[in-house]
Write an enzyme that holds these catalytic residues in place. Sequence first.
Site, short mmCIF file in Angstrom:
data_model
loop_
_atom_site.label_atom_id
_atom_site.label_comp_id
_atom_site.label_asym_id
_atom_site.label_seq_id
_atom_site.Cartn_x
_atom_site.Cartn_y
_atom_site.Cartn_z
N LYS A 1 0.82 -1.22 0.00
CA LYS A 1 0.00 0.00 0.00
C LYS A 1 0.86 1.27 0.00
O LYS A 1 0.48 2.27 -0.62
CB LYS A 1 -0.97 0.01 1.19
CG LYS A 1 -0.32 0.25 2.54
CD LYS A 1 -1.36 0.32 3.64
CE LYS A 1 -0.73 0.44 5.01
NZ LYS A 1 -0.03 1.68 5.25
N THR A 2 2.01 1.22 0.68
CA THR A 2 2.85 2.43 0.74
C THR A 2 3.33 2.81 -0.65
O THR A 2 3.34 3.99 -1.02
CB THR A 2 4.05 2.21 1.68
OG1 THR A 2 3.55 1.73 2.94
CG2 THR A 2 4.81 3.49 1.91
N ASP B 1 -3.56 7.69 4.97
CA ASP B 1 -3.03 6.34 5.19
C ASP B 1 -3.52 5.83 6.55
O ASP B 1 -3.86 6.63 7.43
CB ASP B 1 -1.50 6.40 5.18
CG ASP B 1 -0.86 5.01 5.12
OD1 ASP B 1 -1.60 4.03 4.87
OD2 ASP B 1 0.36 4.92 5.33
N GLU B 2 -3.55 4.52 6.74
CA GLU B 2 -3.98 3.90 8.01
C GLU B 2 -5.32 4.48 8.47
O GLU B 2 -5.52 4.79 9.65
CB GLU B 2 -2.91 4.12 9.10
CG GLU B 2 -1.53 3.58 8.76
CD GLU B 2 -1.42 2.06 8.84
OE1 GLU B 2 -2.45 1.40 9.02
OE2 GLU B 2 -0.29 1.55 8.71
N GLN C 1 -6.69 -4.45 10.89
CA GLN C 1 -5.51 -4.05 11.67
C GLN C 1 -5.80 -2.84 12.56
O GLN C 1 -4.87 -2.11 12.94
CB GLN C 1 -4.34 -3.76 10.73
CG GLN C 1 -3.85 -5.00 9.99
CD GLN C 1 -2.60 -4.73 9.17
OE1 GLN C 1 -1.53 -4.44 9.70
NE2 GLN C 1 -2.73 -4.83 7.85
N ARG D 1 3.18 -10.20 10.52
CA ARG D 1 4.52 -9.58 10.45
C ARG D 1 5.53 -10.56 9.86
O ARG D 1 6.63 -10.17 9.47
CB ARG D 1 5.02 -9.18 11.85
CG ARG D 1 4.22 -8.15 12.64
CD ARG D 1 3.89 -6.91 11.90
NE ARG D 1 2.59 -7.03 11.27
CZ ARG D 1 2.17 -6.31 10.24
NH1 ARG D 1 2.97 -5.44 9.68
NH2 ARG D 1 0.96 -6.48 9.73
#
Length: 719
Positions: free
Chosen positions: A33-34, A223-224, A254, A601
Site C-alpha cells: 500500500k505504501t 493512510d492507516e 488491523q 509480520r
Amino acid sequence: MEELLDGLNESQQQAVVSTEGYIRVIAGAGSGKTRALTNRYAFIVNELGVDPSNMLSVTFTNKAANEMKRRVKKLVDGEQDTGFITTYHGFCVRVLREDIHRLFYPKNFIILDVEDQKILLREIFEDMNLKMNDKTFKRILDKIGMLKGNTHYVQQMILRGAMPDADDSGDLDSQIIQRYLKKQKRVYGLDFDDLLNFTFVLFEQYKEVLEKWQERLYYIQVDEFQDSSLKQFELVKMLAAQHGNLFVVGDPDQTIYEWRGADPKYMVEFDSYFKDAETIFLNRNYRSTPEILSLGNSLIQKNYFRVDKDMITENPSGVKVVHYHGKDENEEAKWVVQQIQEIVSRDGAEWKNIAIMYRANYLSRFIEQELIRENIDYTIFGGFKFFDRKEIKDALAHLRMIAVADDLSFSRIINVPKRQIGKKRMQFLRAKAEEEGLSLYDALKKYVDHERLLRTGAQSFIDAIESLKERQAELSVSELLQEAMQHTGYEAYMREDGDQERLDNLTELLHSIVQYEQSLGEDILLDEYLQMISLYTDDDRDNQKDSVKLMTIHTAKGLEFPYVFVVGMTENVLPNVRALRQRKERALEEERRLAYVAVTRAERELYLTESEGFQNGGQRKYPSRFIFEVNEDLYERIGQIDEALLEEAKEYIRASHHEKPIGIGDSYAKNTRVRHPVFGAGTIQEIDDKKNTYLVFFDQLKAPRPISRNFKKLEKLEE
C-alpha cells in the site's frame, strides 16, 4: 507514467490512477500500500500537473510521514514543497500557525507533551499545598482528556486577557483542572487534544479560514484510515467537502487503537458516508508464505465487524506454522532461544532477521534472561529492557540499600517517593560525606537531626532500611523486596501514579525472584542475587545493530521480519483480560486483530508459543483462544498438552466467551420502548457501540441502567 505503474499489479495501478471522487482502498497486510500511495502522489504531481501545496497526505506517525516524503522526493522534483505530507496533528499545527491569531493566541504557541503537562500539574499541586497522593497526575490527566473530548472548553481559553481565577467552590478535581487550563493559557501551550480542538473552533467561527483551506486542498489522501477517530474523520470530511476528492487507505483488520479513540467503522462503512464511493481491494500479499497467510485468514475471519477479504499470495510455499506448548515459561524461553540458534546455523540468517513479539512489556523478562544466558544480542524496540526500566532499577536499588547502601542506589531512591530531600539538601549531604569520608547513607544517619534535614522524610527512610537490614537473615530475597516496597512507601507511590504497566513490571520482578528461589531449592543470599542480577543491568547491548528484536505487538505494526516468534500466547494475556472487562465484545475483536497483526509480520517462518503454570493473580495459564480458533490443519503442535488441561482450557474459554455482537439491523433503535423481566418497561436513551450496551431509563427507577444488547429477555414493547 510508465515508470510510476511499472512493477505494480492491476489493483495497485488502479489505485494510482484513481484520482477523482471518494475512494476507499482496502489494503491487506503486506499488499504494497505504501508504494501505491507514494506513486499515486507522484502521479497527481507529475501527470496531472498539480502542485504539492494543493495536496494533503495524512499518515499516522512522523516516522511514516518522513519515509513517504523521502520516497516521493525520488519520484517528483526534489525541490518541491512536501510539507503537506504530515500527521493529523502536524496539519493542525500548519493551520494554527497561519490563523490562530484570530483566537488571540500568538503564532509561536508552544506544543505540550505529557512531561510538560506533568510539570504544570506539579506547580498546581505545590500552589494548592496538595500531596502527590491527594490526586494522582494520571487520573487528573485522564479527566482533562475527557473534558477535551469536545470543544466547549476552548471558548474560555480564547477570551482576550487572562482567564478568571479557579472557582474554589467546586470539587478539588474541578479546581485543579481550571488552574491547569489557566496555566496553559499563560504559557500559550497547546497539547495534542488542543491542536485538533482549536482547529475545529477556528473553522467553525471563521468560515473564511475553513473555505481558504478547502479551496487550497484539491486532493486529500489518508493512510492507516482504520485508525482514525471521530474528530479526525470529521476533519478530513470537512476539508474534502468542496472538491470532493478523498482517497483513504487502510485495513479494518488491523485496527488496534480503539482504546485511544480509533474507530474502524469509518473505514468499514465508508460507502454509507459517501454514496458514490469506489472501493479497490489490494489483497495480494507480497510478504508472507501461503502457510502464514492461511493461518492469518483463518483467524481474522472470526471477527464480525470487518470488510470481508481473503489475502492471496503467489509466494512459494514454505514451512508450516508452529505452535509450541511448554510445561513452564522457562521451558518456553529455552525452546524459543534454541529455535533462534537453529535458524541462524541452518539458514545463515542474521540475528536482526528474527523478532520476538508479546502482548505486554513485562512478558519480555523470561525471554531476556534466556537470551543473556546464551549470550545472544537483543534490542528492545519502543521500550527499555526489562531490567533497565525505571521501576525495576528503583526496586533493585532498594535491595542494594539493604545489602550495601551504596551512594548510587541512595541517590536514586532517597527522594522517590518525595521526602523533601532535593538538590540543596543533597549538596549538604555530599559535602558532609566528602569531609568525613562517609557514604551518603551514613551521612544521612549522622545528620538526620541537623536543622537542614528537619521536616523531611529522612528519619522514616532510615527506619525502613534499618529494620530490613536487621531482618535480612530471616527473610528471603522475595520477602525483602515486598517489605521494602511497602515500608519505604514506594509501592503506594507507584499505585498513586496510576501506571498499571509499571505495577505489572514490579509484580513480574517479584515473580521472577520467587521462581528463581523455587528452582534453586534453597535460600539464596541477597548478595548472591544482586551479583547475579548485575549481569542483566550492567550489560547494555542496545547499540548492537545485528541483534534479535524484541517488541510489543503494538510496536510491531507496520514492520516485517523473516522469522517471528509470538510468545506468551496465553488466555487473559492475549486476549487481554482488562481490555475484555472494560470493552467487552469490541475488545475481543480488537485483541483478535492484534493477534492478526502479529501473525502477518512474518515473512518465512512463524512460531506461536505459550506455557503452563500460573499467572500473577494465581489464575492457571491456558493457551489463548486464538490458537483454538484456527483450523488445526494450518499448524504443527510441538509439546504435549494434557487432555484434561485442554478440556479445562476450552471450558474456561467457553464460559468467558462473549457472543458475536448483534447485527446493526437486529438491534433496537434509540427511543425504543422495551420491557425487562425485572425492571419492567423503559425507554432506550443511548446506544454504546463500543460496550455493546443500551442505556435504558426504566419507568420505575430513578436512574438509567446499562443493559447488554445480547440480553435476549429485553423485549420490544408494541406501540
